[in-house]
Scaffold this active site. Structure first.
Site, PDB file in Angstrom:
ATOM      1  N   TYR A 302       0.811  -1.227   0.000  1.00 43.57           N
ATOM      2  CA  TYR A 302       0.000   0.000   0.000  1.00 43.57           C
ATOM      3  C   TYR A 302       0.833   1.261   0.000  1.00 43.57           C
ATOM      4  O   TYR A 302       0.278   2.355   0.085  1.00 43.57           O
ATOM      5  CB  TYR A 302      -0.843   0.104   1.274  1.00 43.57           C
ATOM      6  CG  TYR A 302      -1.768  -1.010   1.615  1.00 43.57           C
ATOM      7  CD1 TYR A 302      -2.618  -1.551   0.664  1.00 43.57           C
ATOM      8  CD2 TYR A 302      -1.844  -1.475   2.918  1.00 43.57           C
ATOM      9  CE1 TYR A 302      -3.510  -2.557   1.021  1.00 43.57           C
ATOM     10  CE2 TYR A 302      -2.731  -2.474   3.271  1.00 43.57           C
ATOM     11  CZ  TYR A 302      -3.555  -3.017   2.316  1.00 43.57           C
ATOM     12  OH  TYR A 302      -4.442  -3.986   2.673  1.00 43.57           O
ATOM     13  N   CYS A 328      14.669 -11.831  -1.581  1.00 42.72           N
ATOM     14  CA  CYS A 328      15.331 -11.707  -2.878  1.00 42.72           C
ATOM     15  C   CYS A 328      14.402 -11.114  -3.923  1.00 42.72           C
ATOM     16  O   CYS A 328      14.035 -11.747  -4.908  1.00 42.72           O
ATOM     17  CB  CYS A 328      15.892 -13.051  -3.297  1.00 42.72           C
ATOM     18  SG  CYS A 328      17.148 -13.576  -2.136  1.00 42.72           S
TER      19      CYS A 328
END
Ligand SMILES: *Cc1c(COP(=O)(O)O)cnc(C)c1O
Length: 401
Positions: A302, A328
């Site tokens: 968000y 990653c």
């Protein structure tokens, strides 16, 4: 809670760690009830999805709260925590009819948000009281992911479909006992809220046997000093007055219900993570922590700006850091944020980590979900252990290949 309390909890329980301050949860609850003290029958249903640890649910039970749930599993957690089914409201969206039936059989208040389910449910169970979720089509809040009242929203039955609702109710003889709206998160403008409330009153006039009006939630909370937030006290004064007047006009006692998640638990939560590496590149200084969006996804999902404090060095000189995780993939918690000088091994504290943080965590990268601690009467109570390797393999079946 003081930074030294958080430091000692991380020492004792390890990191990363979620900590919830029960006093803050209680004070937010009290603030809301105080703001609506002029309303005779007030019900606060805590939105379980914000933070669903069983001990948090039990804490709300001690306050006398009810629960707002969106899945049968949340209902079951609530019952497990000791809530009476009658103190639970179930507001699903897009779930199967079978799930709604199963929840109704538990004696939980059903809140229906589409016409076909309403017709089906009313035909099969005309005696079971049902609440209707209306979409008043009022835009509240700025984030389109969490605004749910707009015209294209999948939530609620459009207010423009009232004639259709009434036809279903008449044909099935079903009993509508509540009207509900939830216009989404981050309501700043009280006038917008009051405007939506008038639409709810209009809708309510069509039904003779209502027991409650549910105004949902979406209150905005501050993320840092000076942030604007919903003025609950002003909302309380204005809405209570309108509600009491409406009740008089309606000619029957009504309960005013709210179902906040964020307002009750957001500011009570702290997420603690240690700095593994400080990395100077040509353009920025990265602080890499022993966590990632597997534990706290809101900044990436968000763009939430959680305030970050280096509680190991609160008096240090402030510098700019980009705080990143160990996942990653791009995993940035904050860009060029001013934080007290960070050394490897320091403990960072993320604020507003009570709502939609642990409850959105995952095992991505095969990491363990962190432990959770409730700060209660000046002591830390472990309310969830950190996962172990066994948890990662639980439910997996090793194929014979
Ligand atoms: C998520 C949700 C809430 C809680 O919203 P907050 O912004 O956390 O207060 C309330 N009601 C319904 C129906 C919800 O889906």
């Amino acid at each position: 809670m003081q930074p030294k309390d958080l430091l000692s909890l991380a020492e004792h329980f390890g990191s990363p760690l979620y900590v919830y301050d029960s006093e803050k949860i209680q004070s937010q609850y009290n603030r809301l009830t105080a703001a609506f003290s002029k309303v005779e029958h007030l019900r606060i249903n805590y939105a379980v999805k914000a933070l669903s640890n069983i001990s948090i649910l039990k804490l709300f039970k001690t306050f006398g709260a009810g629960l707002d749930t969106v899945s049968i599993q949340e209902v079951q957690l609530g019952i497990h925590a000791g809530f009476e089914p009658s103190k639970i409201i179930y507001t699903p969206n897009g779930v199967s009819f079978e799930e709604i039936e199963a929840v109704a059989q538990l004696g939980v208040q059903i809140n229906i948000d589409n016409l076909s389910i309403l017709e089906h449910f009313g035909t099969k169970y005309p005696k079971v009281p049902v609440c209707i979720r209306i979409n008043p089509h009022v835009m509240a809040g700025g984030n389109s992911n969490i605004s749910v009242g707009h015209i294209d929203s999948k939530f609620g039955i459009s207010i423009h479909q009232m004639p259709h609702i009434l036809r279903i109710v008449e044909n099935t003889g079903m009993h509508i006992n509540g009207i509900h709206m939830h216009t989404g998160s981050d309501i700043l403008d009280i006038e917008v809220f009051l405007y939506a409330a008038e639409i709810l009153f209009d809708a309510a006039r069509h039904f003779k046997d209502l027991d409650f009006l549910d105004f949902g939630s979406g209150f905005k909370v501050p993320y840092k000093k000076g942030d604007i937030q919903t003025d609950i006290e002003e909302l309380g004064r204005k809405l209570s007055k309108r509600f009491n007047a409406f009740q008089k006009e309606y000619g029957r006692e009504l309960t005013l219900a709210f179902e906040p998640g964020k307002f009750l638990v957001s500011e009570a939560g702290f997420f603690l993570a240690r700095v593994n590496v400080v990395k100077q590149t040509t353009s920025t200084v990265f602080a890499g922590i022993d966590s990632g969006f597997n534990h706290l996804i809101r900044p990436m999902l968000y763009g939430s700006q959680h305030h970050i404090e280096n509680i190991s060095n609160l008096k240090g000189k402030e510098r700019f850091y980009t705080v990143v995780g160990y996942i990653c993939e791009t995993d940035t918690f904050a860009n060029n944020r001013r934080i007290h000088e960070i050394k490897e091994g320091d403990l960072l504290c993320f604020h507003n980590a009570g709502a939609y943080c642990f409850s959105m965590s995952s095992n991505y990268n095969s990491r363990y979900k962190p432990a959770e601690v409730l700060w209660y009467e000046g002591k830390g109570i472990l309310i969830r252990e950190q996962e172990t390797f066994g948890d990662l393999l639980k439910n997996q079946i090793e194929a014979e290949l």
